[in-house]
Design a protein around this motif. Structure first.
Motif, PDB file in Angstrom:
ATOM      1  N   LYS A  64     -16.891   8.072 -84.772  1.00 11.24           N
ATOM      2  CA  LYS A  64     -16.884   7.154 -83.637  1.00 11.24           C
ATOM      3  C   LYS A  64     -18.313   6.845 -83.184  1.00 11.24           C
ATOM      4  CE  LYS A  64     -12.356   8.666 -81.907  1.00 11.24           C
ATOM      5  NZ  LYS A  64     -11.624   9.275 -80.757  1.00 11.24           N
ATOM      6  N   GLU A  65     -19.290   7.526 -83.804  1.00  6.17           N
ATOM      7  CA  GLU A  65     -20.684   7.281 -83.438  1.00  6.17           C
ATOM      8  C   GLU A  65     -21.130   5.925 -83.972  1.00  6.17           C
ATOM      9  OE1 GLU A  65     -22.252   9.170 -81.400  1.00  6.17           O
ATOM     10  OE2 GLU A  65     -20.755  10.784 -81.383  1.00  6.17           O
ATOM     11  N   ILE A  70     -27.790   9.672 -86.067  1.00  2.00           N
ATOM     12  CA  ILE A  70     -28.062  10.677 -87.101  1.00  2.00           C
ATOM     13  C   ILE A  70     -27.201  11.901 -86.808  1.00  2.00           C
ATOM     14  CG2 ILE A  70     -29.802  12.241 -88.063  1.00  2.00           C
ATOM     15  CD1 ILE A  70     -31.902  10.075 -87.342  1.00  2.00           C
ATOM     16  N   VAL A  71     -26.419  12.328 -87.788  1.00  2.00           N
ATOM     17  CA  VAL A  71     -25.575  13.513 -87.650  1.00  2.00           C
ATOM     18  C   VAL A  71     -26.025  14.538 -88.681  1.00  2.00           C
ATOM     19  CG1 VAL A  71     -23.235  14.445 -87.675  1.00  2.00           C
ATOM     20  CG2 VAL A  71     -23.637  12.085 -86.885  1.00  2.00           C
ATOM     21  N   VAL A  72     -26.362  15.728 -88.201  1.00  8.14           N
ATOM     22  CA  VAL A  72     -26.841  16.794 -89.082  1.00  8.14           C
ATOM     23  C   VAL A  72     -25.754  17.862 -89.192  1.00  8.14           C
ATOM     24  CG1 VAL A  72     -28.621  18.536 -89.465  1.00  8.14           C
ATOM     25  CG2 VAL A  72     -29.222  16.356 -88.363  1.00  8.14           C
ATOM     26  N   MET A  83     -23.950   4.174 -90.835  1.00  7.82           N
ATOM     27  CA  MET A  83     -24.121   2.769 -91.183  1.00  7.82           C
ATOM     28  C   MET A  83     -22.887   1.978 -90.750  1.00  7.82           C
ATOM     29  SD  MET A  83     -25.596   3.570 -95.029  1.00  7.82           S
ATOM     30  CE  MET A  83     -25.930   1.868 -95.492  1.00  7.82           C
ATOM     31  N   GLU A  84     -22.892   0.695 -91.009  1.00 10.84           N
ATOM     32  CA  GLU A  84     -21.736  -0.157 -90.697  1.00 10.84           C
ATOM     33  C   GLU A  84     -20.585   0.123 -91.665  1.00 10.84           C
ATOM     34  OE1 GLU A  84     -21.594  -2.270 -88.242  1.00 10.84           O
ATOM     35  OE2 GLU A  84     -23.673  -2.683 -87.653  1.00 10.84           O
ATOM     36  N   ASP A  85     -19.396  -0.316 -91.269  1.00  9.00           N
ATOM     37  CA  ASP A  85     -18.223  -0.331 -92.154  1.00  9.00           C
ATOM     38  C   ASP A  85     -17.808   1.054 -92.654  1.00  9.00           C
ATOM     39  OD1 ASP A  85     -18.181  -3.152 -91.955  1.00  9.00           O
ATOM     40  OD2 ASP A  85     -19.666  -3.311 -93.559  1.00  9.00           O
ATOM     41  N   LYS A 200     -29.877   8.477 -81.435  1.00  6.83           N
ATOM     42  CA  LYS A 200     -29.145   9.705 -81.081  1.00  6.83           C
ATOM     43  C   LYS A 200     -29.076  10.614 -82.296  1.00  6.83           C
ATOM     44  CE  LYS A 200     -24.606  11.141 -79.263  1.00  6.83           C
ATOM     45  NZ  LYS A 200     -23.271  10.628 -78.854  1.00  6.83           N
ATOM     46  N   VAL A 201     -29.290  11.913 -82.068  1.00  4.04           N
ATOM     47  CA  VAL A 201     -29.222  12.902 -83.133  1.00  4.04           C
ATOM     48  C   VAL A 201     -28.247  13.990 -82.705  1.00  4.04           C
ATOM     49  CG1 VAL A 201     -30.484  14.569 -84.544  1.00  4.04           C
ATOM     50  CG2 VAL A 201     -31.615  12.448 -83.816  1.00  4.04           C
ATOM     51  N   ILE A 202     -27.242  14.231 -83.526  1.00 12.75           N
ATOM     52  CA  ILE A 202     -26.244  15.270 -83.257  1.00 12.75           C
ATOM     53  C   ILE A 202     -26.383  16.338 -84.320  1.00 12.75           C
ATOM     54  CG2 ILE A 202     -23.791  15.780 -83.005  1.00 12.75           C
ATOM     55  CD1 ILE A 202     -23.398  12.756 -82.443  1.00 12.75           C
TER      56      ILE A 202
END
Length: 204
Positions: A64-65, A70-72, A83-85, A200-202
């Motif tokens: 949902k981001e 950026i998700v680590v 990214m998109e799609d 945003k970085v998670i």
């Protein structure tokens, strides 16, 4: 005959871009050659010695981001740039060793090319030989931050953690750092060019 010609042209285009496709996954295993960047000569990475899952690649990624996040995933040793799609660019990473792990949400407050590395006081206390770098280690091929660094801040200010390059390509997929997230230099350059300041970085 025309269809074959078009397909051949597409294959050539992907090859020139350093991208290949395995199944439906665009991979960038050909993008780890020697690079001259800002006067520095980054060596070729023996990418065949790095597990293929840690090669830079576009993957399906349901989240949902919003794009640009950026998700680590420290458990799986992956960094995702949304990214998109329903897709993401996925990079292999090295993470903090036992006792140095961290998680939470932050943002990219600064981006630096060929950054200076300054070991924190706690690190110097653990490793007194690093005291000579208390004023900062000059950028270069042996600098622990590598070719690029993204500095992570949260509501409390500088977290002290970075997304950064590393000359130690064989640490990717392992828990060896002092908490920072490290990428192959060719990958951090790619991420640096794609990620925006304020992103945003998670960290999971």
């Amino acid at each position: 005959m025309r269809i074959k010609t078009v397909l051949a042209a597409l294959a050539l285009s992907a090859s020139l871009a350093g991208c290949s496709t395995i199944g439906t996954t665009p991979m960038f295993s050909n993008s780890y050659g020697a690079v001259t960047d800002a006067g520095y000569s980054l060596p070729r990475i023996p990418i065949d010695k790095v597990q293929k899952k840690y090669h830079r690649q576009v993957v399906r990624y349901d989240t949902k981001e919003k794009p640009g996040t950026i998700v680590v995933d420290t458990g799986e040793k992956f960094l995702y740039l949304v990214m998109e799609d329903g897709k993401a660019m996925r990079y292999g990473i090295g993470v903090g060793r036992e006792g140095f792990e961290w998680r939470g949400t932050a943002r990219v407050a600064m981006k630096r090319e060929w950054p200076t590395w300054t070991p924190p006081a706690q690190m110097i206390k653990r490793q007194p030989e690093l005291a000579k770098y208390a004023g900062g280690m000059e950028p270069g091929l042996n600098n622990p931050l590598g070719a690029r660094a993204l500095y992570l801040f949260n509501k409390g200010g500088d977290t002290g953690y970075r997304l950064h390059g590393t000359p130690e390509w064989n640490s990717i997929g392992k828990a060896m750092s002092s908490g920072c997230i490290r990428l192959i230099n060719q990958d951090i350059i790619d991420l640096y060019n794609r990620a925006e300041s304020g992103a945003k970085v998670i960290v999971l």
